[in-house]
Scaffold this active site. Structure first.
Site, PDB file in Angstrom:
ATOM      1  N   ASN A 164      -5.250   8.765   1.045  1.00 19.26           N
ATOM      2  CA  ASN A 164      -5.737   8.244   2.612  1.00 19.26           C
ATOM      3  C   ASN A 164      -5.848   9.330   3.574  1.00 19.26           C
ATOM      4  O   ASN A 164      -7.190   9.365   4.169  1.00 19.26           O
ATOM      5  CB  ASN A 164      -4.317   7.388   3.004  1.00 19.26           C
ATOM      6  CG  ASN A 164      -4.534   5.983   2.786  1.00 19.26           C
ATOM      7  OD1 ASN A 164      -5.320   5.449   2.218  1.00 19.26           O
ATOM      8  ND2 ASN A 164      -3.575   5.282   3.257  1.00 19.26           N
ATOM      9  N   ARG A 190       2.665   6.236  -3.133  1.00 24.16           N
ATOM     10  CA  ARG A 190       3.464   7.115  -3.769  1.00 24.16           C
ATOM     11  C   ARG A 190       3.236   6.959  -5.231  1.00 24.16           C
ATOM     12  O   ARG A 190       3.244   8.158  -5.913  1.00 24.16           O
ATOM     13  CB  ARG A 190       4.940   6.586  -3.610  1.00 24.16           C
ATOM     14  CG  ARG A 190       5.436   6.791  -2.051  1.00 24.16           C
ATOM     15  CD  ARG A 190       6.628   5.838  -1.817  1.00 24.16           C
ATOM     16  NE  ARG A 190       7.337   6.289  -0.663  1.00 24.16           N
ATOM     17  CZ  ARG A 190       6.911   6.224   0.478  1.00 24.16           C
ATOM     18  NH1 ARG A 190       5.872   5.268   0.563  1.00 24.16           N
ATOM     19  NH2 ARG A 190       7.509   6.592   1.719  1.00 24.16           N
ATOM     20  N   ASP A 221       0.810  -1.265  -0.178  1.00 25.10           N
ATOM     21  CA  ASP A 221       0.002  -0.034  -0.043  1.00 25.10           C
ATOM     22  C   ASP A 221       0.880   1.334   0.095  1.00 25.10           C
ATOM     23  O   ASP A 221       0.479   2.253  -0.704  1.00 25.10           O
ATOM     24  CB  ASP A 221      -0.840  -0.050   1.173  1.00 25.10           C
ATOM     25  CG  ASP A 221      -2.113  -0.845   0.923  1.00 25.10           C
ATOM     26  OD1 ASP A 221      -2.258  -1.532   0.088  1.00 25.10           O
ATOM     27  OD2 ASP A 221      -3.117  -1.029   1.983  1.00 25.10           O
TER      28      ASP A 221
END
Length: 363
Positions: A175, A73, A68
């Site tokens: 996120n 990235r 993840d």
């Protein structure tokens, strides 16, 4: 879809990464597709997402090989270029990566042939009272985690900036956005505003705003709710708050979350998707809100998010419940649902999905 250039993001420390990267490069050669490696782990320089995308020739597909963290990235680059992103799973507890390494060629074929519908994921973006920067004297102390420090986010030139509305920053988070204390012996004090109204002033180790995608990351570890990635919402969670109210707050996607550091608080670090991007002083503020752009992720079939949740979080049934019986399917999946259920997200009879087909091809 037509793929002209692939940007390849590889976590070289993962077992199987070199072999999977070779498969991707061979597929690109066979299909006359340019392939450029994008090194997001090198510590030899700091590059903005725009600079990295330009150097890679504006890829229309970003392929990540890792877990993840590698996907995040790669997502930073894909969002900058409105490129598709395909995550190949070489990690351990991943929710973001989709394709097992043995199926990478089949997945690339499926993307090329246009048989897949991209999944749209919410992104967050920021306004701030000033530019985010890391003071030179603090940089060595703040170098935690893996990978290089990223440059400060730039100002968005397509947005109005200044005055009471602050500066629009050219940065996105898949996120979460986290405001956290810098001193071990002192929490940060922050006024939290939702939709422009004061919710409360918090004293906490950290405050974070997560997307539904990020609800299974830091937010989950801090006691936040698990939210379906198909939902449209922001999740605000305080980490170790020194107050009675310690619950998360879930807001509508058009309700921004504002975080203002109080005048006698300590300084606070700003992290975006786990990467440090700046330090704020007392009196500074951030406004976190849903970005107008979305991340387009390759999905091989209907995502069994709750099956993955059960597997990755190692959920087990309560012993008392097991003693009382074995759970059976709530509704049968051998026949189509009745009309009043037709609009719901339910299993389709006889359609396991492309993901299952790809897995069978590799077995």
């Amino acid at each position: 879809m037509t793929i002209e250039r692939v940007g390849l993001v590889v976590h070289g420390g993962r077992e199987g990464a070199a072999e999977a990267a070779r498969e991707v490069r061979e597929w690109c050669d066979e299909n006359a597709v340019a392939c450029t490696d994008i090194d997001v782990w090198s510590d030899t320089g700091r590059h903005s997402a725009r600079e990295e995308v330009d150097a890679a020739g504006d890829p229309d597909l970003v392929v990540t090989l890792g877990g993840d963290g590698t996907f995040l990235r790669g997502a930073r680059l894909a969002a900058e270029n409105d490129a598709l992103i395909l995550g190949v799973d070489l990690g351990r507890v991943g929710f973001l990566t989709e394709v097992p390494a043995p199926a990478v060629r089949s997945a690339l074929d499926a993307v090329r042939d246009g048989g897949l519908e991209p999944e749209s994921r919410m992104l967050l973006t920021l306004r701030a009272s000033r530019l985010l920067e890391i003071p030179a004297e603090m940089e060595a102390l703040l170098r935690y985690g893996r990978g290089p420090l990223l440059p400060p986010p730039r100002v968005r030139t397509d947005c109005e900036s200044g005055d009471e509305w602050g500066i629009a920053l050219n940065v996105t988070a898949l996120n979460d956005v986290v405001l956290e204390k810098l001193s071990r012996d002192r929490q940060i004090s922050v006024g939290v505003y939702i939709a422009g109204r004061l919710l409360a002033s918090y004293s906490a180790d950290a405050l974070l705003v997560a997307t539904p995608t990020g609800s299974t990351a830091y937010s989950f570890a801090a006691g936040g709710p698990v939210v379906s990635p198909r939902a449209e919402a922001l999740v605000f969670t305080a980490v170790a708050p020194h107050m009675t109210f310690d619950r998360s707050v879930v807001t509508a996607p058009d309700e921004p979350v504002g975080l203002r550091i109080l005048e006698r608080s300590g300084r606070a670090a700003v992290s975006i998707d786990g990467q440090l991007r700046g330090v704020l002083d007392p009196g500074d503020w951030l406004g976190v809100y849903a970005a107008p752009r979305r991340l387009r992720a390759v999905r091989l079939g209907p995502m069994d998010f709750y099956g993955r949740l059960r597997e990755r979080m190692r959920l087990t049934d309560a012993p008392a419940a097991v003693a009382d019986g074995t759970p059976a399917p709530l509704w049968p999946v051998s026949t189509p649902p009745p009309g009043d259920l037709a609009h719901l997200a339910l299993p389709v009879p006889g359609a396991e999905g492309a993901s299952g087909d790809l897995l069978r091809e590799q077995s």
